[in-house]
Design a protein around this motif. Sequence first.
Motif, PDB file in Angstrom:
ATOM      1  N   ALA A  13       1.198  -1.128  -0.254  1.00 46.84           N
ATOM      2  CA  ALA A  13       0.110  -0.189   0.205  1.00 46.84           C
ATOM      3  C   ALA A  13       1.099   0.997   0.104  1.00 46.84           C
ATOM      4  O   ALA A  13       1.753   1.692   0.412  1.00 46.84           O
ATOM      5  CB  ALA A  13      -0.657  -0.669   1.519  1.00 46.84           C
ATOM      6  N   PRO A  14       0.401   2.247  -0.714  1.00 50.65           N
ATOM      7  CA  PRO A  14       1.287   3.320  -0.519  1.00 50.65           C
ATOM      8  C   PRO A  14       1.757   4.155   0.181  1.00 50.65           C
ATOM      9  O   PRO A  14       2.450   5.272   0.197  1.00 50.65           O
ATOM     10  CB  PRO A  14       0.701   4.175  -2.205  1.00 50.65           C
ATOM     11  CG  PRO A  14      -0.671   3.736  -2.158  1.00 50.65           C
ATOM     12  CD  PRO A  14      -0.985   2.333  -2.130  1.00 50.65           C
ATOM     13  N   LEU A  15       0.104   4.305   1.132  1.00 50.22           N
ATOM     14  CA  LEU A  15       0.326   5.042   1.961  1.00 50.22           C
ATOM     15  C   LEU A  15      -0.460   4.346   3.668  1.00 50.22           C
ATOM     16  O   LEU A  15      -0.743   3.097   3.808  1.00 50.22           O
ATOM     17  CB  LEU A  15      -0.238   6.600   1.704  1.00 50.22           C
ATOM     18  CG  LEU A  15       0.042   7.193   0.761  1.00 50.22           C
ATOM     19  CD1 LEU A  15      -1.114   8.279   0.856  1.00 50.22           C
ATOM     20  CD2 LEU A  15       0.957   8.178   1.407  1.00 50.22           C
ATOM     21  N   PRO A  16       0.715   4.698   4.434  1.00 50.22           N
ATOM     22  CA  PRO A  16       0.169   4.119   5.488  1.00 50.22           C
ATOM     23  C   PRO A  16      -1.509   4.182   6.185  1.00 50.22           C
ATOM     24  O   PRO A  16      -2.388   4.928   5.307  1.00 50.22           O
ATOM     25  CB  PRO A  16       0.781   5.037   6.835  1.00 50.22           C
ATOM     26  CG  PRO A  16       0.939   6.404   6.438  1.00 50.22           C
ATOM     27  CD  PRO A  16       0.938   6.340   5.093  1.00 50.22           C
ATOM     28  N   ALA A  17      -2.218   3.821   6.763  1.00 48.18           N
ATOM     29  CA  ALA A  17      -3.877   3.296   6.910  1.00 48.18           C
ATOM     30  C   ALA A  17      -4.079   4.544   8.249  1.00 48.18           C
ATOM     31  O   ALA A  17      -4.771   4.237   9.071  1.00 48.18           O
ATOM     32  CB  ALA A  17      -4.404   2.492   7.048  1.00 48.18           C
ATOM     33  N   GLU A  18      -3.674   6.121   7.652  1.00 48.64           N
ATOM     34  CA  GLU A  18      -4.522   7.111   8.681  1.00 48.64           C
ATOM     35  C   GLU A  18      -5.675   7.006   7.775  1.00 48.64           C
ATOM     36  O   GLU A  18      -5.834   6.890   6.766  1.00 48.64           O
ATOM     37  CB  GLU A  18      -3.403   7.985   8.224  1.00 48.64           C
ATOM     38  CG  GLU A  18      -2.211   7.859   8.703  1.00 48.64           C
ATOM     39  CD  GLU A  18      -1.295   9.422   8.702  1.00 48.64           C
ATOM     40  OE1 GLU A  18      -1.802  10.176   8.209  1.00 48.64           O
ATOM     41  OE2 GLU A  18       0.279   9.282   8.764  1.00 48.64           O
ATOM     42  N   GLY A  19      -6.520   7.748   8.316  1.00 49.88           N
ATOM     43  CA  GLY A  19      -7.920   8.317   8.065  1.00 49.88           C
ATOM     44  C   GLY A  19      -8.841   7.263   8.169  1.00 49.88           C
ATOM     45  O   GLY A  19     -10.300   7.469   7.640  1.00 49.88           O
ATOM     46  N   GLY A  20      -8.805   6.205   8.416  1.00 56.93           N
ATOM     47  CA  GLY A  20      -9.894   4.677   8.871  1.00 56.93           C
ATOM     48  C   GLY A  20      -9.248   4.667   7.249  1.00 56.93           C
ATOM     49  O   GLY A  20      -9.477   4.244   6.381  1.00 56.93           O
ATOM     50  N   GLY A  21     -11.365   3.822   6.966  1.00 53.10           N
ATOM     51  CA  GLY A  21     -11.600   3.211   5.903  1.00 53.10           C
ATOM     52  C   GLY A  21     -11.793   4.001   4.302  1.00 53.10           C
ATOM     53  O   GLY A  21     -11.495   3.399   3.418  1.00 53.10           O
ATOM     54  N   ALA A  22     -11.788   5.294   5.077  1.00 52.46           N
ATOM     55  CA  ALA A  22     -12.601   5.971   3.535  1.00 52.46           C
ATOM     56  C   ALA A  22     -11.222   7.017   3.523  1.00 52.46           C
ATOM     57  O   ALA A  22     -11.087   6.486   1.559  1.00 52.46           O
ATOM     58  CB  ALA A  22     -13.814   7.072   4.025  1.00 52.46           C
ATOM     59  N   GLY A  23     -10.231   7.196   4.004  1.00 51.77           N
ATOM     60  CA  GLY A  23      -8.592   7.394   3.319  1.00 51.77           C
ATOM     61  C   GLY A  23      -7.956   6.233   3.016  1.00 51.77           C
ATOM     62  O   GLY A  23      -7.897   6.390   1.939  1.00 51.77           O
ATOM     63  N   ALA A  24      -8.215   5.271   3.196  1.00 49.00           N
ATOM     64  CA  ALA A  24      -7.985   3.929   2.934  1.00 49.00           C
ATOM     65  C   ALA A  24      -8.437   3.426   0.733  1.00 49.00           C
ATOM     66  O   ALA A  24      -7.988   3.925   0.095  1.00 49.00           O
ATOM     67  CB  ALA A  24      -8.404   2.535   3.198  1.00 49.00           C
ATOM     68  N   VAL A  25      -9.628   3.518   0.801  1.00 49.34           N
ATOM     69  CA  VAL A  25     -10.545   3.234  -0.492  1.00 49.34           C
ATOM     70  C   VAL A  25     -10.728   4.918  -1.164  1.00 49.34           C
ATOM     71  O   VAL A  25      -9.908   4.061  -2.364  1.00 49.34           O
ATOM     72  CB  VAL A  25     -12.519   4.368   0.121  1.00 49.34           C
ATOM     73  CG1 VAL A  25     -12.741   3.890  -1.004  1.00 49.34           C
ATOM     74  CG2 VAL A  25     -12.455   2.589   0.642  1.00 49.34           C
ATOM     75  N   LEU A  26      -9.909   5.956  -0.859  1.00 53.26           N
ATOM     76  CA  LEU A  26      -9.641   6.928  -1.573  1.00 53.26           C
ATOM     77  C   LEU A  26      -8.046   7.264  -2.637  1.00 53.26           C
ATOM     78  O   LEU A  26      -7.914   6.927  -3.370  1.00 53.26           O
ATOM     79  CB  LEU A  26      -9.531   8.473  -0.584  1.00 53.26           C
ATOM     80  CG  LEU A  26      -9.336   9.693  -2.014  1.00 53.26           C
ATOM     81  CD1 LEU A  26     -10.580   9.387  -3.042  1.00 53.26           C
ATOM     82  CD2 LEU A  26      -9.514  11.111  -0.688  1.00 53.26           C
ATOM     83  N   ARG A  27      -7.417   6.096  -1.534  1.00 53.48           N
ATOM     84  CA  ARG A  27      -5.583   6.246  -1.904  1.00 53.48           C
ATOM     85  C   ARG A  27      -5.488   4.790  -2.681  1.00 53.48           C
ATOM     86  O   ARG A  27      -5.006   5.011  -3.822  1.00 53.48           O
ATOM     87  CB  ARG A  27      -4.962   5.975  -0.211  1.00 53.48           C
ATOM     88  CG  ARG A  27      -5.042   7.542   0.147  1.00 53.48           C
ATOM     89  CD  ARG A  27      -3.715   7.216   1.156  1.00 53.48           C
ATOM     90  NE  ARG A  27      -3.337   6.220   2.207  1.00 53.48           N
ATOM     91  CZ  ARG A  27      -4.584   6.528   3.806  1.00 53.48           C
ATOM     92  NH1 ARG A  27      -5.187   6.856   3.373  1.00 53.48           N
ATOM     93  NH2 ARG A  27      -4.640   5.415   4.090  1.00 53.48           N
TER      94      ARG A  27
END
Length: 400
Positions: A13-27
């Motif tokens: 994954a390109p970025l750590p899992a900040e911002g909860g699920g919404a952030g993970a979806v967007l990234r």
Amino acid sequence: MLSLVAPPTLGRAPLPAEGGGAGAVLRTVLTGGPLPRAAIGRTAGLSPAAVSRHTADLSALGLLRELPPEDGPPRAGRPQLPLDIDTRHHLAAGVHIGVPWLTFGLLDLRGRVVAQERIPRRGDAAAVLRTVRAHLPGFVRRRATGRSLLGLGVVTGGWVDPERGTVVEHGPLGWRDVPVREQLLGVTRLPVHVDSHARALARAELLFGAGTGATELVHLFVGNVVDAAIATGGTVLRGRRSRAGDIGHLPVPGSTEPCSCGRTGCLEATVAQDTVARRAHARGLIPAPDFDRLLALAARGDAVALQLFRERLDLVAPAAALLIDVLNPEVLVVSEAGLTTVPALGDHLGQQVLRHTRTAPAPLVTGASFGRDLLAVAACAGVLDSTYQRPMELRTARAG
């Protein structure tokens, strides 16, 4: 662009899992999109229900959009419509404060420059911030075409404290303890992201550039200021008091250039743009010590100008190799005007770095991904990084 060896396999994954699920979806959509919901769930490790909830929220914010179905024969069951980043509604605004210029930029959600303007930097810190306050509203009205602003980024070189929004020390500008965020908060009524340009560009490379898919990256910025940014686990480090990456005062053997720190022979003073321009002027290459004129000569293939840039890269290479040996990143990015103007100089840099590094196999070593848009991208990168990390905290203002 250059590679000392074949690029590493970058599958995390390109970025750590900040911002909860919404952030993970967007990234996930940024990195791999357009993607159907099922693929988003598999990549982000989320349930179908969670993906449906987050994609609905992100679509309502104007961050995602559903694309029409692909052409082809109809399939049984509910169609899997792909989702993509929606670049129609929002822009990030920013300003890069350099020694000769102020660069204003507007970027869309995929990190593409929509508009940029450059004006001379004149005066002390107070005068510069007055200029930013005066110029930014008109720039946004002219160029944002009614889209909403996600925030304002302000970046520069030297020692910058993002938490306080302060430029603690910038030797070439003579700035000390300048409260940039405090002075600019009222310009857009939005959050103001203040950071060093090296850290901002490291975030941009992770999101949109050579670091996409990587988690360990080093960015080396070589301008009138020389500094580095370090990303590990996909997070750009600040260090104690936000001083991580302060390499501008590494000693250069044989250099007698005076530095603003009071010593001589520091890397920053030795390879600074103003120093290189003075060397070119002393050799009779340009009628005045003007770095832009020197760049123009290099772009036309002038042999003496190109040699000056090779000499600059020769001095940069040991610092780049040191960063590789100490930090062992997957990717090392060097932002330097000669590389941007004459990408073929990258081969020379690669050879010089390889001479000095002890690390084997060497990482991917490359010039910056953003060409002549580099400073505009740096200006806005902090705003976009915050959006992708914490999208549900989004707050916008209509341009104009």
